[in-house]
Design a protein around this motif. Structure first.
Motif, PDB file in Angstrom:
ATOM      1  N   VAL A 193     125.750 -16.361  -1.004  1.00 25.03           N
ATOM      2  CA  VAL A 193     124.818 -17.323  -0.426  1.00 25.03           C
ATOM      3  C   VAL A 193     125.376 -17.944   0.851  1.00 25.03           C
ATOM      4  O   VAL A 193     124.752 -17.877   1.918  1.00 25.03           O
ATOM      5  CB  VAL A 193     124.459 -18.427  -1.446  1.00 25.03           C
ATOM      6  N   PHE A 194     126.524 -18.575   0.762  1.00 24.01           N
ATOM      7  CA  PHE A 194     127.053 -19.406   1.856  1.00 24.01           C
ATOM      8  C   PHE A 194     127.077 -18.736   3.226  1.00 24.01           C
ATOM      9  O   PHE A 194     126.653 -19.349   4.204  1.00 24.01           O
ATOM     10  CB  PHE A 194     128.449 -19.927   1.507  1.00 24.01           C
ATOM     11  N   PRO A 195     127.549 -17.495   3.354  1.00 25.38           N
ATOM     12  CA  PRO A 195     127.642 -16.921   4.706  1.00 25.38           C
ATOM     13  C   PRO A 195     126.298 -16.623   5.364  1.00 25.38           C
ATOM     14  O   PRO A 195     126.233 -16.419   6.569  1.00 25.38           O
ATOM     15  CB  PRO A 195     128.416 -15.613   4.509  1.00 25.38           C
ATOM     16  N   PHE A 196     125.226 -16.597   4.576  1.00 26.91           N
ATOM     17  CA  PHE A 196     123.953 -16.118   5.099  1.00 26.91           C
ATOM     18  C   PHE A 196     122.907 -17.209   5.319  1.00 26.91           C
ATOM     19  O   PHE A 196     121.787 -16.901   5.712  1.00 26.91           O
ATOM     20  CB  PHE A 196     123.392 -15.048   4.165  1.00 26.91           C
ATOM     21  N   VAL A 197     123.240 -18.468   5.060  1.00 31.56           N
ATOM     22  CA  VAL A 197     122.264 -19.540   5.244  1.00 31.56           C
ATOM     23  C   VAL A 197     122.389 -20.086   6.667  1.00 31.56           C
ATOM     24  O   VAL A 197     123.361 -20.757   6.997  1.00 31.56           O
ATOM     25  CB  VAL A 197     122.466 -20.681   4.220  1.00 31.56           C
ATOM     26  N   PRO A 198     121.387 -19.806   7.524  1.00 29.46           N
ATOM     27  CA  PRO A 198     121.442 -20.306   8.903  1.00 29.46           C
ATOM     28  C   PRO A 198     120.988 -21.767   8.953  1.00 29.46           C
ATOM     29  O   PRO A 198     120.349 -22.256   8.013  1.00 29.46           O
ATOM     30  CB  PRO A 198     120.452 -19.398   9.636  1.00 29.46           C
ATOM     31  N   PRO A 199     121.278 -22.467  10.031  1.00 31.15           N
ATOM     32  CA  PRO A 199     120.866 -23.874  10.152  1.00 31.15           C
ATOM     33  C   PRO A 199     119.361 -24.083   9.998  1.00 31.15           C
ATOM     34  O   PRO A 199     118.926 -25.120   9.508  1.00 31.15           O
ATOM     35  CB  PRO A 199     121.320 -24.267  11.560  1.00 31.15           C
ATOM     36  N   GLU A 200     118.561 -23.097  10.390  1.00 33.89           N
ATOM     37  CA  GLU A 200     117.102 -23.229  10.303  1.00 33.89           C
ATOM     38  C   GLU A 200     116.559 -22.878   8.922  1.00 33.89           C
ATOM     39  O   GLU A 200     115.353 -22.914   8.690  1.00 33.89           O
ATOM     40  CB  GLU A 200     116.413 -22.371  11.368  1.00 33.89           C
ATOM     41  N   GLY A 201     117.451 -22.532   7.972  1.00 32.99           N
ATOM     42  CA  GLY A 201     117.035 -22.201   6.619  1.00 32.99           C
ATOM     43  C   GLY A 201     116.610 -20.753   6.488  1.00 32.99           C
ATOM     44  O   GLY A 201     116.432 -20.048   7.486  1.00 32.99           O
ATOM     45  N   ILE A 202     116.453 -20.317   5.245  1.00 27.51           N
ATOM     46  CA  ILE A 202     116.108 -18.924   4.970  1.00 27.51           C
ATOM     47  C   ILE A 202     115.493 -18.848   3.583  1.00 27.51           C
ATOM     48  O   ILE A 202     115.811 -19.661   2.714  1.00 27.51           O
ATOM     49  CB  ILE A 202     117.365 -18.024   5.088  1.00 27.51           C
ATOM     50  N   THR A 203     114.633 -17.882   3.380  1.00 30.69           N
ATOM     51  CA  THR A 203     114.041 -17.694   2.058  1.00 30.69           C
ATOM     52  C   THR A 203     115.051 -17.017   1.124  1.00 30.69           C
ATOM     53  O   THR A 203     116.010 -16.385   1.578  1.00 30.69           O
ATOM     54  CB  THR A 203     112.783 -16.806   2.130  1.00 30.69           C
ATOM     55  N   VAL A 204     114.782 -17.135  -0.167  1.00 26.07           N
ATOM     56  CA  VAL A 204     115.624 -16.447  -1.148  1.00 26.07           C
ATOM     57  C   VAL A 204     115.549 -14.939  -0.918  1.00 26.07           C
ATOM     58  O   VAL A 204     116.566 -14.241  -0.988  1.00 26.07           O
ATOM     59  CB  VAL A 204     115.216 -16.821  -2.590  1.00 26.07           C
ATOM     60  N   SER A 205     114.356 -14.447  -0.591  1.00 32.57           N
ATOM     61  CA  SER A 205     114.204 -13.006  -0.314  1.00 32.57           C
ATOM     62  C   SER A 205     115.052 -12.587   0.885  1.00 32.57           C
ATOM     63  O   SER A 205     115.689 -11.531   0.867  1.00 32.57           O
ATOM     64  CB  SER A 205     112.744 -12.652  -0.036  1.00 32.57           C
ATOM     65  N   GLY A 206     115.048 -13.412   1.921  1.00 30.43           N
ATOM     66  CA  GLY A 206     115.863 -13.122   3.102  1.00 30.43           C
ATOM     67  C   GLY A 206     117.341 -13.114   2.779  1.00 30.43           C
ATOM     68  O   GLY A 206     118.094 -12.261   3.253  1.00 30.43           O
ATOM     69  N   LEU A 207     117.766 -14.075   1.959  1.00 30.10           N
ATOM     70  CA  LEU A 207     119.169 -14.108   1.528  1.00 30.10           C
ATOM     71  C   LEU A 207     119.530 -12.843   0.749  1.00 30.10           C
ATOM     72  O   LEU A 207     120.584 -12.247   0.973  1.00 30.10           O
ATOM     73  CB  LEU A 207     119.437 -15.329   0.646  1.00 30.10           C
ATOM     74  N   ALA A 208     118.651 -12.463  -0.167  1.00 33.54           N
ATOM     75  CA  ALA A 208     118.913 -11.281  -0.990  1.00 33.54           C
ATOM     76  C   ALA A 208     119.051 -10.036  -0.124  1.00 33.54           C
ATOM     77  O   ALA A 208     119.937  -9.198  -0.349  1.00 33.54           O
ATOM     78  CB  ALA A 208     117.798 -11.104  -2.015  1.00 33.54           C
ATOM     79  N   GLU A 209     118.191  -9.933   0.876  1.00 27.69           N
ATOM     80  CA  GLU A 209     118.246  -8.771   1.768  1.00 27.69           C
ATOM     81  C   GLU A 209     119.557  -8.745   2.554  1.00 27.69           C
ATOM     82  O   GLU A 209     120.215  -7.708   2.648  1.00 27.69           O
ATOM     83  CB  GLU A 209     117.057  -8.810   2.718  1.00 27.69           C
ATOM     84  N   LEU A 210     119.932  -9.882   3.111  1.00 25.57           N
ATOM     85  CA  LEU A 210     121.177  -9.936   3.893  1.00 25.57           C
ATOM     86  C   LEU A 210     122.406  -9.665   3.039  1.00 25.57           C
ATOM     87  O   LEU A 210     123.349  -9.007   3.476  1.00 25.57           O
ATOM     88  CB  LEU A 210     121.312 -11.298   4.577  1.00 25.57           C
ATOM     89  N   ALA A 211     122.411 -10.198   1.815  1.00 29.16           N
ATOM     90  CA  ALA A 211     123.566 -10.034   0.925  1.00 29.16           C
ATOM     91  C   ALA A 211     123.531  -8.704   0.177  1.00 29.16           C
ATOM     92  O   ALA A 211     124.503  -8.352  -0.500  1.00 29.16           O
ATOM     93  CB  ALA A 211     123.623 -11.185  -0.070  1.00 29.16           C
ATOM     94  N   ARG A 212     122.402  -8.010   0.285  1.00 28.25           N
ATOM     95  CA  ARG A 212     122.216  -6.720  -0.379  1.00 28.25           C
ATOM     96  C   ARG A 212     122.359  -6.844  -1.893  1.00 28.25           C
ATOM     97  O   ARG A 212     123.065  -6.061  -2.537  1.00 28.25           O
ATOM     98  CB  ARG A 212     123.145  -5.666   0.208  1.00 28.25           C
ATOM     99  N   VAL A 213     121.665  -7.850  -2.438  1.00 31.86           N
ATOM    100  CA  VAL A 213     121.594  -8.037  -3.886  1.00 31.86           C
ATOM    101  C   VAL A 213     120.119  -8.151  -4.272  1.00 31.86           C
ATOM    102  O   VAL A 213     119.257  -8.365  -3.416  1.00 31.86           O
ATOM    103  CB  VAL A 213     122.374  -9.281  -4.374  1.00 31.86           C
ATOM    104  N   ARG A 214     119.854  -8.060  -5.565  1.00 25.69           N
ATOM    105  CA  ARG A 214     118.477  -8.195  -6.039  1.00 25.69           C
ATOM    106  C   ARG A 214     118.003  -9.630  -5.834  1.00 25.69           C
ATOM    107  O   ARG A 214     118.777 -10.574  -5.906  1.00 25.69           O
ATOM    108  CB  ARG A 214     118.390  -7.822  -7.512  1.00 25.69           C
ATOM    109  N   LYS A 215     116.687  -9.770  -5.617  1.00 18.92           N
ATOM    110  CA  LYS A 215     116.111 -11.087  -5.403  1.00 18.92           C
ATOM    111  C   LYS A 215     116.378 -11.991  -6.609  1.00 18.92           C
ATOM    112  O   LYS A 215     116.680 -13.183  -6.453  1.00 18.92           O
ATOM    113  CB  LYS A 215     114.609 -10.966  -5.135  1.00 18.92           C
ATOM    114  N   GLN A 216     116.273 -11.465  -7.812  1.00 24.13           N
ATOM    115  CA  GLN A 216     116.521 -12.245  -9.031  1.00 24.13           C
ATOM    116  C   GLN A 216     117.961 -12.756  -9.063  1.00 24.13           C
ATOM    117  O   GLN A 216     118.208 -13.911  -9.415  1.00 24.13           O
ATOM    118  CB  GLN A 216     116.228 -11.394 -10.263  1.00 24.13           C
TER     119      GLN A 216
END
Length: 147
Positions: free
Chosen positions: A45-68
């Protein structure tokens, strides 16, 4: 090379074992700094949260993990006060994840530790070898993402 390694170990195994050393150093420093409740799954989570925020789906995509998997990590971090969710100003149905002040204070700790780890690795190999490794991994990752 240690005798318990095969003659030609798989690169994936070597990457995983080296990463385990890295993660242990990060975890120990986080614990010493008062962040002992952070678990390895939260590192997605931590490395992928930009100052403008991000959706859980966006985080999952960047981290290459399942949305759940990402949703569970965000839920835990929200309960612990590291992140908060706010309405997306561009989509009323969506919520964005933001780091709280406590969550933002984790990044400098992990970055400082990562820098120390890399300095130690450069001592164990050489600065040139470490930069070659970084460049090779970055090039490989770029090519894999382009596929």
């Amino acid at each position: 090379m240690e005798t318990n390694f095969p003659d030609h170990p798989l690169i994936g195994l070597l990457l995983r074992l080296v990463y385990q050393h890295y993660a242990q150093d990060i975890d120990a420093t986080l614990s010493e700094a008062g962040f002992g409740d952070i678990r390895p799954s939260h590192a997605n989570v931590f490395p992928f949260v930009p100052p403008e925020g991000i959706t859980v789906s966006g985080l999952a995509e960047l981290a290459r993990v399942r949305k759940q998997t990402m949703a569970q990590a965000v839920d835990q971090l929200e309960r612990m006060g590291y992140v908060e969710r706010r309405p997306d100003p561009h989509d009323r149905r969506s919520r964005l994840v933001f780091l709280t002040e406590r969550g933002a204070s984790v990044k400098p700790v992990t970055h400082a530790t990562a820098t120390r780890v890399e300095e130690r690795w450069a001592e164990l190999t050489s600065p040139e070898e470490l930069e070659t490794l970084r460049a090779t991994l970055l090039r490989l990752l770029t090519e894999l993402r382009a596929e």
